[in-house]
Design a protein around this motif. Structure first.
Motif, PDB file in Angstrom:
ATOM      1  N   THR A   9      27.005  16.048  13.155  1.00  0.00           N
ATOM      2  CA  THR A   9      27.886  14.940  13.426  1.00  0.00           C
ATOM      3  C   THR A   9      29.355  14.800  12.721  1.00  0.00           C
ATOM      4  O   THR A   9      29.441  15.219  11.590  1.00  0.00           O
ATOM      5  CB  THR A   9      27.099  13.345  12.932  1.00  0.00           C
ATOM      6  OG1 THR A   9      26.801  13.739  11.535  1.00  0.00           O
ATOM      7  CG2 THR A   9      25.737  13.484  13.595  1.00  0.00           C
ATOM      8  N   THR A  10      30.033  14.342  13.538  1.00  0.00           N
ATOM      9  CA  THR A  10      31.449  14.077  12.886  1.00  0.00           C
ATOM     10  C   THR A  10      31.719  12.620  12.261  1.00  0.00           C
ATOM     11  O   THR A  10      30.910  11.784  12.978  1.00  0.00           O
ATOM     12  CB  THR A  10      32.350  14.525  13.794  1.00  0.00           C
ATOM     13  OG1 THR A  10      32.302  13.498  14.936  1.00  0.00           O
ATOM     14  CG2 THR A  10      32.723  15.759  14.196  1.00  0.00           C
ATOM     15  N   ALA A  11      32.487  12.538  11.271  1.00  0.00           N
ATOM     16  CA  ALA A  11      32.750  11.178  10.940  1.00  0.00           C
ATOM     17  C   ALA A  11      33.320  10.168  12.093  1.00  0.00           C
ATOM     18  O   ALA A  11      34.050  10.655  12.670  1.00  0.00           O
ATOM     19  CB  ALA A  11      33.748  11.295   9.555  1.00  0.00           C
ATOM     20  N   LEU A  38      29.750  17.062   9.181  1.00  0.00           N
ATOM     21  CA  LEU A  38      28.725  16.788   7.869  1.00  0.00           C
ATOM     22  C   LEU A  38      28.321  17.916   7.174  1.00  0.00           C
ATOM     23  O   LEU A  38      28.399  18.253   5.988  1.00  0.00           O
ATOM     24  CB  LEU A  38      27.644  15.862   8.256  1.00  0.00           C
ATOM     25  CG  LEU A  38      26.895  15.439   7.111  1.00  0.00           C
ATOM     26  CD1 LEU A  38      27.557  14.708   5.802  1.00  0.00           C
ATOM     27  CD2 LEU A  38      25.839  14.607   7.568  1.00  0.00           C
ATOM     28  N   ARG A  59      30.201   8.441   3.776  1.00  0.00           N
ATOM     29  CA  ARG A  59      31.306   8.430   4.757  1.00  0.00           C
ATOM     30  C   ARG A  59      30.616   8.533   6.212  1.00  0.00           C
ATOM     31  O   ARG A  59      31.312   7.908   7.139  1.00  0.00           O
ATOM     32  CB  ARG A  59      32.093   9.600   4.583  1.00  0.00           C
ATOM     33  CG  ARG A  59      33.316   9.781   5.256  1.00  0.00           C
ATOM     34  CD  ARG A  59      34.258   8.466   5.358  1.00  0.00           C
ATOM     35  NE  ARG A  59      35.379   8.791   6.323  1.00  0.00           N
ATOM     36  CZ  ARG A  59      35.340   8.570   7.705  1.00  0.00           C
ATOM     37  NH1 ARG A  59      34.374   8.134   8.183  1.00  0.00           N
ATOM     38  NH2 ARG A  59      36.424   8.915   8.339  1.00  0.00           N
ATOM     39  N   TYR A  60      29.782   9.430   6.637  1.00  0.00           N
ATOM     40  CA  TYR A  60      29.356   9.788   7.629  1.00  0.00           C
ATOM     41  C   TYR A  60      28.091   8.873   8.269  1.00  0.00           C
ATOM     42  O   TYR A  60      27.693   9.129   9.302  1.00  0.00           O
ATOM     43  CB  TYR A  60      28.758  11.383   7.782  1.00  0.00           C
ATOM     44  CG  TYR A  60      29.940  11.929   7.772  1.00  0.00           C
ATOM     45  CD1 TYR A  60      30.719  12.551   6.751  1.00  0.00           C
ATOM     46  CD2 TYR A  60      30.349  13.010   8.948  1.00  0.00           C
ATOM     47  CE1 TYR A  60      31.896  13.473   6.670  1.00  0.00           C
ATOM     48  CE2 TYR A  60      31.290  13.760   9.062  1.00  0.00           C
ATOM     49  CZ  TYR A  60      32.052  14.244   7.786  1.00  0.00           C
ATOM     50  OH  TYR A  60      33.227  14.972   7.988  1.00  0.00           O
TER      51      TYR A  60
END
Lengths: 712, 169, 102
Positions: B118-120, C4, C51-52
């Motif tokens: 996953t990306t932020a 991540l 953050r993620y």
């Protein structure tokens, strides 16, 4: 009450008396003899009722009184036991009940009831007299028997055995009664158990009759195996008898019936003291006189003859067995009569006389004279019981004399110490005379004449001439020694001081004598043969009609013949006369010409048996059974147990317990723990980094394992 | 390769290299200084993660206090200025192996996880992170308790450190 | 656009390096340095997850703050101990502090 119920009840009072006396009334003499005599009276009463009823029944032999119950389950069938009253049983029951009652009554006086306790009387020894202070001077009087109650208890048991035997309808209970009487004879002969001679006599009696009993039991077993039943009425049916007569037994060519008969007869040879098992009866005189009367006159030895009488239909099937029976009977009759001539003890003479008379009966049965044998059995019971009780009375009187003079070395039973007692003991004398004459067969008025004559007539009539001659000679000797006995005891003058002081015995002893003498005279008249000159036909031959009805085929009366009658007259009167003539002048043993050593010592039979059987038995018992088997084998085995167990224990201890359990498990676990600890302690280095490293390694390993086995 | 990624890779490499130096250098004072540089790299990483407060606190607390403490400790525990002997254990290879295994294990574990790539999400522009953090720390509905416990812990540590290191002479 | 996973791998690597330092350094202070690295790696992990995930949830940062505090306390006490040990036994070599051995 029905006759059958009465039949079941008749044996009961004596055995109840036995238990009551043993358990409860042992201490009280009066109570014990009351119980005993009362029981005997009760049984006698019931027997009389039954007898009277039996007389009223037509053809009792075909439908006798009988009652039986299922007793022993044998697969699908039952072994039945019960009671039976056919004519023979009725006739025998008559005399059994009466003589038993008489003997019970007699024992009260014989054991000196009412007399004081002896000075030094011991249980187990005959009483010895008590000193009594009377009118200033001391007397020694007869003392009461210490084991008084016990005697009545044993007599009760004995009576029970006899009743069971007489009334039973099958061989099993017959044998039970037989054995009970065997036991009681042991107990009663050895009544004075502290006397060594009495003890030995008891053992001898039991052993000898036992030999007969073993064969009898074999006979019974064989009979059962062939027929499947032991009830008399079932065996004596046509079919069963036929089967028995035709089946071969495989033994010397006898048929089954013959072998069974022979085996059963051997039992009789033992019980009725026939040759060769006769040795016990003379020694059995060690017992008190009522015992001798009971056992050796009235009941036990009669049981032996009764056995042959009962099994007559079976035994008579085989000619070989019958011959053996007749031979042994006749031989015993003459054999015992010869010995009796040389005996000096009053009871010994009567003992051998019994053996001889039993031989007469057995011989009669052997030649097929059924009725004659039964007739003689009954009359013999009466006059022999009378004679024995009379001799007991004489001995009592003599003992009185012995106590009076104080001389205990005089044997009160030795006839050569007697003499002239007819004046001192009149009742005893007359009754003894009647009995003796009956025994000798004094013509017409005594019962013995009629029964003995019948036997001789039957022997002659059926052409058994050898038996006839032998029995005639035996009858002659019988009369001779009987007269000898009477002469030496009662006639002439007293030979010793003891005889001078003899005294008549109390009523309890003389009344039975009188009663028995009535029968010894009167009973003969029920058996007068039909064709007898003059007297025949006046009175019906009841015994022939009645007893003869027992057999399937009513035996026919033998034709009258003068020869046997004249023979019996001759032998009886001749013997009596000769006896009197020889002995009237004999005053001591030295003058007696018939003291032949061979006869006096009973043909050395006892010595022979001792050498042949007793000594080897002792040797065997001592050496083989005791030393070899018991000490050697059995004790040896036992003695092995100890060391073997010890060695096994040591082995287990040393090879298993110590090394494995102690060292391997016990010390071993400790050592392993210690060793592990010693080696593992080095992990504790004290260095944190190493601890962390180990922890991490473990964590990684466990984590990987968990991951791969659980989560993946 | 976006710029963010490039910056991240550079910072990560720098931090890791410093870390390696920390654990391998023979001179202990050098190690402490290399620790400082590592901590700096970590602070920059926080900044990259928009965890501003953490970045600053990292510098102030870790570098400003803890690293200094380390240097003091090194100073106070030296017999002389120069380190003597090797600074690496004789069993260092076990440690290396374990470290590699750990990394490998962690790496392997992370492979199966779906959320890895996953990306932020975009950072909300109007979100006041610091205020929210402050709120979270003292709000009774949030984490005031761990906060207070942490304070107690610090007090305990303070007293403990003083007591342990106290020179009774 | 950093995935991540990059942050996590980075943190894992830093952690392993710190682990290596703990396990193989001789000096006690150096061991503590390694521990510091490990703690920092943890913090990076926490921040990354914060953050993620949901940014409005402050749990990640709060946790990181607490870790800070704990790390500080632990360093303080640890170094105090090292110094105390040094005064007593005159050494900081971990291998020589082995009185608790067998």
């Amino acid at each position: 009450m029905t006759t059958e119920t009465l039949l079941w009840l008749i044996p009961l009072p004596p055995v109840l008396a036995f238990f009551l006396i043993v358990l409860f009334t042992n201490r009280s003499k009066a109570l014990s003899h009351s119980v005993g005599v009362g029981a005997a009276f009760l049984s006698w009463l019931m027997s009389m009722v039954v007898f009277v009823r039996a007389l009223g029944v037509e053809h009792l032999g075909e439908h006798p009184f009988e009652s039986s119950i299922n007793w022993l389950p044998t697969g699908d069938t039952w072994l039945r036991i019960g009671v039976l009253l056919d004519p023979t049983t009725a006739a025998i029951l008559f005399f059994v009940a009466l003589t038993i009652f008489m003997i019970f009554l007699y024992s009260v006086g014989y054991h000196n009831f009412g007399q004081p306790k002896g000075d030094h009387d011991h249980k187990g020894l005959p009483p010895h007299g008590a000193t009594v202070d009377e009118h200033g001077h001391t007397h020694v009087v007869p003392s009461v028997e210490p084991m008084y109650s016990r005697f009545f208890a044993f007599l009760g048991l004995f009576a029970f055995g006899m009743y069971v035997l007489v009334l039973s309808d099958n061989l099993l209970t017959f044998f039970v009664g037989w054995e009970i009487m065997g036991l009681c004879s042991y107990l009663l002969i050895g009544f004075w158990y502290a006397k060594p001679s009495a003890r030995d006599a008891a053992v001898k009696a039991f052993m000898t009759t036992r030999i007969g009993d073993v064969f009898m039991l074999l006979g019974i077993a064989y009979l059962y195996s062939v027929t499947g039943t032991l009830t008399f009425r079932e065996i004596f049916t046509e079919d069963v008898l036929h089967t028995l007569a035709s089946v071969p037994s495989g033994f010397l060519g006898f048929s089954a019936a013959g072998l069974i008969g022979l085996l059963l007869f051997i039992g009789t040879v033992g019980k009725s003291a026939q040759f060769p098992l006769h040795v016990w009866l003379p020694d059995a005189m060690e017992g008190p006189t009522p015992v001798s009367a009971m056992i050796h006159a009235a009941t036990m030895v009669s049981a032996g003859v009764y056995a042959v009488v009962r099994m007559f239909p079976l035994i008579s099937l085989d000619a070989g067995t019958m011959s053996i029976v007749a031979f042994i009977g006749a031989f015993t009759a003459i054999f015992a009569a010869t010995i009796a001539v040389a005996q000096n003890d009053i009871k010994r003479v009567l003992a051998y006389s019994t053996i001889s008379q039993l031989g007469f009966m057995i011989a009669a049965l052997g030649i097929g004279a059924y009725v004659a044998a039964v007739f003689h059995l009954i009359t013999h019971a009466f006059f022999k019981a009378l004679l024995f009780l009379g001799s007991g009375s004489v001995i009592h009187g003599m003992e009185h004399g012995v106590l009076h003079t104080g001389n205990h070395h005089v044997d009160p039973q030795d006839m050569y110490n007697m003499g002239g007692l007819r004046r001192k003991m009149p009742i005893t004398f007359w009754t003894f005379l009647i009995g003796g004459f009956a025994l000798s067969g004094f013509p017409l008025i005594t019962a013995g004449f009629w029964s003995k004559d019948e036997i001789l007539a039957d022997a002659w009539g059926h052409h058994h001439y050898a038996v006839f001659i032998v029995l005639a000679i035996a009858a002659f000797l019988t009369a001779f020694y009987t007269m000898r006995q009477i002469t030496l005891t009662f006639l002439g003058e007293p030979r010793t001081k003891e005889a001078e002081h003899a005294q008549e015995t109390p009523w309890t002893m003389t009344v039975p004598l009188i009663i028995l003498s009535i029968f010894a005279v009167g009973y003969g008249w029920v058996g007068i043969p039909e064709h007898f000159p003059v007297l025949g036909g006046l009175v019906p031959n009841w015994i022939h009609e009645f007893v003869g009805g027992t057999l399937a085929e009513h035996p026919e009366a033998v034709e009258f013949n003068w020869t046997p009658l004249l023979t019996s007259l001759f032998v009886a009167l001749g013997g009596l006369g000769l006896g009197y003539a020889v002995y009237r002048d004999v005053n001591s043993v030295a003058q007696d010409r018939f003291q032949i050593p061979l006869l006096k010592n009973k043909y050395y039979f006892d010595e022979a048996y001792n050498y042949l059987f007793v000594k080897p038995a002792y040797w065997f018992a001592e050496n083989v059974v005791y030393k070899l088997m018991d000490q050697g084998l059995i004790d040896g085995i036992l003695h092995i147990f100890g060391p073997v167990t010890d060695r096994i224990g040591a082995f287990i201890r040393n090879n298993f317990d110590l090394p494995v359990i102690n060292r391997f498990f016990g010390d071993g676990s400790a050592d392993v723990t210690y060793g592990l600890g010693e080696r593992m302690r080095f992990v504790q280095t004290g260095r944190i980094q190493q601890y962390l490293m180990f922890a991490l390694v473990t964590f990684i390993v466990v984590g990987a394992a968990l991951y791969f086995f659980l989560l993946a | 390769m976006t710029g963010e990624q490039i910056i991240f890779i550079v910072v990560a490499l720098f931090t890791l290299a410093s870390g390696v130096m920390v654990v391998t250098t023979g001179n202990l004072v050098h190690a402490a200084f290399w620790l400082v540089s590592t901590l700096f790299g970590v602070a920059v990483t926080y900044a990259l993660l928009h965890a501003n407060f953490l970045a600053v606190v990292q510098v102030v607390v870790y570098i400003g206090a803890i690293a200094i403490l380390f240097i003091f400790a090194v100073m106070l525990t030296r017999k002389d200025i120069r380190d003597r002997g090797p600074q690496i254990n004789s069993n260092w290879w076990v440690g290396a192996l374990l470290a590699v295994l750990t990394f490998g294990g962690l790496f392997f574990l992370l492979q199966d996880w779906s959320g890895m790539s996953t990306t932020a999400s975009a950072y909300p522009s109007d979100f006041d992170a610091i205020a929210a953090l402050g709120d979270a720390l003292v709000s009774p509905n949030a984490y005031v308790l761990p906060f207070e416990v942490a304070s107690v812990l610090l007090v305990a540590a303070l007293i403990g450190a003083v007591y342990v290191a106290f020179n009774r002479k | 656009m950093v995935p991540l996973s990059w942050y996590l791998i980075f943190a894992a690597a830093l952690f392993s390096i710190g682990l290596f330092g703990v396990l193989s350094r001789r000096n006690a202070v150096a061991i503590l340095l390694g521990i510091e690295l490990m703690l920092n790696a943890v913090n990076i992990n926490l921040a990354a997850f914060w953050r993620y995930g949901d940014v409005t949830r402050m749990a990640g940062q709060v946790f990181a703050i607490i870790v800070f505090a704990v790390a500080a306390a632990e360093v303080a006490v640890g170094l105090a101990l090292v110094i105390s040990v040094y005064r007593r036994r005159n050494t900081v070599v971990a291998d020589e502090i082995d009185m608790m051995k067998w």
